[in-house]
Design an enzyme around this catalytic site. Structure first.
Site, PDB file in Angstrom:
ATOM      1  N   GLU A  24       0.824  -1.207   0.000  1.00 29.94           N
ATOM      2  CA  GLU A  24       0.000   0.000   0.000  1.00 29.94           C
ATOM      3  C   GLU A  24       0.859   1.258   0.000  1.00 29.94           C
ATOM      4  O   GLU A  24       0.578   2.211  -0.716  1.00 29.94           O
ATOM      5  CB  GLU A  24      -0.937   0.008   1.205  1.00 29.94           C
ATOM      6  CG  GLU A  24      -2.067  -0.959   1.064  1.00 29.94           C
ATOM      7  CD  GLU A  24      -2.985  -0.945   2.275  1.00 29.94           C
ATOM      8  OE1 GLU A  24      -2.617  -0.357   3.316  1.00 29.94           O
ATOM      9  OE2 GLU A  24      -4.076  -1.513   2.167  1.00 29.94           O
ATOM     10  N   HIS A  57     -10.087   2.470   0.622  1.00 26.83           N
ATOM     11  CA  HIS A  57     -10.418   1.561   1.718  1.00 26.83           C
ATOM     12  C   HIS A  57     -11.838   1.756   2.240  1.00 26.83           C
ATOM     13  O   HIS A  57     -12.213   1.184   3.260  1.00 26.83           O
ATOM     14  CB  HIS A  57      -9.412   1.750   2.858  1.00 26.83           C
ATOM     15  CG  HIS A  57      -8.067   1.222   2.516  1.00 26.83           C
ATOM     16  ND1 HIS A  57      -7.165   1.958   1.799  1.00 26.83           N
ATOM     17  CD2 HIS A  57      -7.486   0.026   2.749  1.00 26.83           C
ATOM     18  CE1 HIS A  57      -6.071   1.244   1.623  1.00 26.83           C
ATOM     19  NE2 HIS A  57      -6.247   0.066   2.178  1.00 26.83           N
TER      20      HIS A  57
END
Length: 67
Positions: A24, A57
Site C-alpha cells: 500500500e 479503503h
C-alpha cells in the site's frame, strides 16, 4: 518470542501485517504521488494522496455496516 515465531510461520499473518502495508505504501506514495505532482503541485498532491488512500479503503466501512 514463541508468539512471534508462530506469527512469522503463518502466511496469512505475513500477508496482512507485512506485505499488505508495504504494498500500500508503495502504491499510494511511490506511484500515485509522482502522477499527482504535475497536475496539482507539491502541496495539494501531498494532501490529496491520503484522500485517495481513504477512498480506496472505503469498502471496509461498507462491509462492516452490512454485517
Amino acid at each position: 518470542p514463541r508468539f512471534w515465531a508462530l506469527c512469522l510461520g503463518d502466511v496469512r499473518w505475513l500477508r496482512n501485517q507485512v506485505v499488505a502495508p508495504l504494498t500500500e505504501e508503495l502504491v499510494f506514495r511511490a506511484c500515485m504521488l509522482p502522477m499527482l505532482l504535475p497536475c496539482t503541485g507539491p502541496g495539494p498532491a501531498v494532501l490529496a494522496c491520503p484522500l485517495f488512500f481513504g477512498v480506496a479503503h472505503f469498502h471496509h466501512i461498507i462491509e462492516q455496516l452490512r454485517f
